[in-house]
Design an enzyme around this catalytic site. Structure first.
Site, PDB file in Angstrom:
ATOM      1  N   ASP A 248      42.106  23.127  50.187  1.00  0.00           N
ATOM      2  CA  ASP A 248      41.697  22.627  48.873  1.00  0.00           C
ATOM      3  C   ASP A 248      42.720  23.004  47.788  1.00  0.00           C
ATOM      4  O   ASP A 248      43.197  24.151  47.757  1.00  0.00           O
ATOM      5  CB  ASP A 248      40.338  23.270  48.550  1.00  0.00           C
ATOM      6  CG  ASP A 248      39.670  22.702  47.322  1.00  0.00           C
ATOM      7  OD1 ASP A 248      39.340  21.513  47.336  1.00  0.00           O
ATOM      8  OD2 ASP A 248      39.476  23.468  46.357  1.00  0.00           O
TER       9      ASP A 248
ATOM     10  N   GLU B 226      45.494  19.482  50.174  1.00  0.00           N
ATOM     11  CA  GLU B 226      45.211  18.655  49.003  1.00  0.00           C
ATOM     12  C   GLU B 226      46.227  19.074  47.942  1.00  0.00           C
ATOM     13  O   GLU B 226      46.043  20.085  47.261  1.00  0.00           O
ATOM     14  CB  GLU B 226      43.785  18.871  48.493  1.00  0.00           C
ATOM     15  CG  GLU B 226      43.447  17.905  47.373  1.00  0.00           C
ATOM     16  CD  GLU B 226      42.254  18.327  46.506  1.00  0.00           C
ATOM     17  OE1 GLU B 226      41.693  17.455  45.831  1.00  0.00           O
ATOM     18  OE2 GLU B 226      41.902  19.523  46.483  1.00  0.00           O
TER      19      GLU B 226
END
Ligand code: GLC
Length: 532
Positions: free
Chosen positions: A209, A263
């Site tokens: 993330d 990400e």
């Protein structure tokens, strides 16, 4: 535990794979509490294997107070009870591997939950040993926050003052998501240990993330005005690359080739690809790095081709691109693009360009976003619509039914009744059948996975310098040894002429329901795959 799947020393598995993202809260509910869970996913594994995807990525399943629905982790090695137990997890991973698929978990390294014991300790006193695990600063003398960073949620400063110790802590997202300080080696060790924990339990990799954010360390000084509200775009620092090189060494020490996809929310040319590390001859970092430029591009041929060509240039060999049109943070592309025909053509793009495609659960059903009335909004950033639960059966309304034993936590997609899985599976004209056919084609034709790619100049697609060019048709060719496949996508709502040089090419697949052969004009928003 070792991974039972064979690994090829030649091609890493993730170059061959199509990854399917599951937002577990919204996928399938096994116990009737209105929230999807791990046993729910396990119950749908035959559906997923039959669809033909190769790997599943689960959005966060770790212990969490759910302020950001799992992207606020309170225990990096625990399963949140709403999703089930350790035994449920073992059943899931066994079932995934038994069907020849792989399992990726979402790993949230930039911030923890404010409920994490580390943060509870950190905030307890200035001299607590974990104080420096987070980013603490004094307020400015006028009482304003330490620096000008703004949170990405709610338009508030990215600093919250803690009266108990009279200092402020950094949170790029919610105040309940304090940023970890990766410049502290103990933080790095603890987070990397959590990777080992899950790898030892058999997982095949991670989606990391907002991973570019970890490289900020404690470098959180004032940002230039245009970046104040977007700290995510401002944290492309050498230190992050150093951390990722060490993570890569850790991952590569496992024999089953675990993969990490990052990400990386950086949208300038070359930025996302730079997180692969080895693209410029450096040491390897991430295996894959999301490039969100196509996702942010409207359905217009020149803009979309521009984004694809830039991505291809950035991720040229030894790089490897990804492709993603929808996820749990953005309006679904079926809704963004407005018509099913476009969503069908987009599926062809997603599954035929070079790289590893990431599908978001429900796009194979052509699901639209849910319409969420104000009183049912729960997400701090208004992303509930794209997280609407998956309708498995047709029976039900906006709120209940559709194969969910109880009313789920969010309303269903607006086309749930017509587009439920049960309605589409087996119907040759459905979106589901299109995805299934595309995934089968990828498995059958190595050229679609490993072939080179070359885009034709944007015209009507015939490659000729004539005056019928209307510029709305993207055409590219994939080549591998003597196999050649051409993909044509008409991004216009008008018909387009069939390319003259492809008059006799064999049609492998078309999104138009009445195409029988080559030659006849391309329908509006039709995409075709041809074998030369
Ligand atoms: C990522 C996630 C998003 C989350 C945020 C904070 O962007 O995809 O859902 O809210 O990070 O963790």
């Amino acid at each position: 535990m070792t991974n039972p799947l064979g690994v090829s020393p030649m091609t890493p598995w993730w170059r061959d794979a199509v990854v399917y993202q599951i937002y577990p809260r919204s996928f399938a509910d096994s116990n009737g509490d209105g929230v999807g869970d791990l046993a729910g996913v396990t119950a749908k594994l035959d559906y997923l294997a039959d669809l033909g995807v190769d790997a599943l990525w689960l959005s966060p399943i770790f212990t969490s107070p759910m302020r950001d629905f799992g992207y606020d982790v309170a225990d990096y090695c625990g399963i949140d009870p709403v999703f089930g137990t350790d035994a449920d997890f073992d059943d899931l991973i066994t079932g995934v591997h038994r069907r020849g698929m792989r399992l990726l978990l979402d790993w949230v390294p930039n911030h923890s939950s404010s409920d994490h014991p580390w943060f509870v300790e950190s905030r307890s006193s200035r001299d607590n040993p974990k104080r420096d695990w987070y980013v603490w600063r004094d307020r400015r003398s006028d009482g304003s926050p330490p620096t000008n960073w703004m949170s990405l949620f709610k338009g508030v400063p990215a600093w919250t003052h803690d009266d108990a110790t009279d200092q402020s802590y950094l949170h790029v997202f919610l105040a309940e998501q304090p940023d970890l300080n990766w410049a502290n080696p103990d933080v790095e060790a603890a987070l990397n240990d959590s990777l080992r924990y899950w790898l030892d339990r058999g997982v095949d990799g991670f989606r990391a993330d907002v991973v570019n954010l970890i490289g900020k360390g404690t470098d959180v000084d004032d940002l230039p005005d245009h970046l104040v509200t977007m700290p995510l775009l401002a944290t492309d620092r050498p230190f992050g690359h150093e951390l990722l090189r060490r993570i890569r060494t850790l991952l590569d020490s496992y024999e089953h080739q675990p993969m990490m996809v990052g990400e990386v929310y950086l949208l300038q040319a070359g930025q996302s690809a730079s997180y692969l590390g080895d693209i410029d001859g450096g040491a390897p970092e991430l295996h894959l790095s999301f490039d969100f430029r196509p996702l942010h591009t409207p359905w217009e041929a020149d803009r979309m081709q521009g984004a694809l060509v830039e991505m291809e240039a950035d991720f040229a060999e030894p790089g490897w691109p990804t492709f993603v049109l929808s996820n749990h943070d953005r309006v679904r592309h079926r809704t963004r693009y407005g018509t099913e025909a476009r969503a069908r053509a987009a599926a062809v793009l997603a599954l035929t360009i070079r790289g590893t495609p990431f599908l978001y659960a429900g796009e194979e059903l052509g699901l639209e976003d849910g319409v969420v009335p104000p009183e049912r909004v729960v997400d701090p950033d208004g992303r509930d619509g794209c997280r609407a639960p998956i309708p498995w059966t047709a029976d039900g309304d906006d709120e209940t039914g559709h194969g969910w034993p109880e009313r789920p936590w969010l309303p269903f997609p607006s086309n749930a009744t017509t587009h439920a899985a049960e309605v589409q599976v087996g119907d040759p004209a459905s979106m589901h059948s299109l995805y299934r056919a595309l995934l089968a084609l990828r498995h059958q034709h190595a050229v679609l996975r490993h072939g080179s790619i070359e885009f034709a100049p944007l015209d009507d697609g015939d490659g000729a310098d004539d005056d019928d060019a209307d510029g709305d048709v993207i055409r590219f060719e994939r080549r591998l040894a003597d196999e050649r496949v051409v993909v044509i996508v008409n991004l216009s709502d008008a018909a387009a002429p069939w390319p003259t040089d492809l008059a006799d090419a064999a049609v492998l697949l078309s999104t138009a329901r009445d195409r029988r052969a080559s030659g006849a004009a391309l329908a509006p928003d039709e995409a075709v795959i041809l074998n030369l």
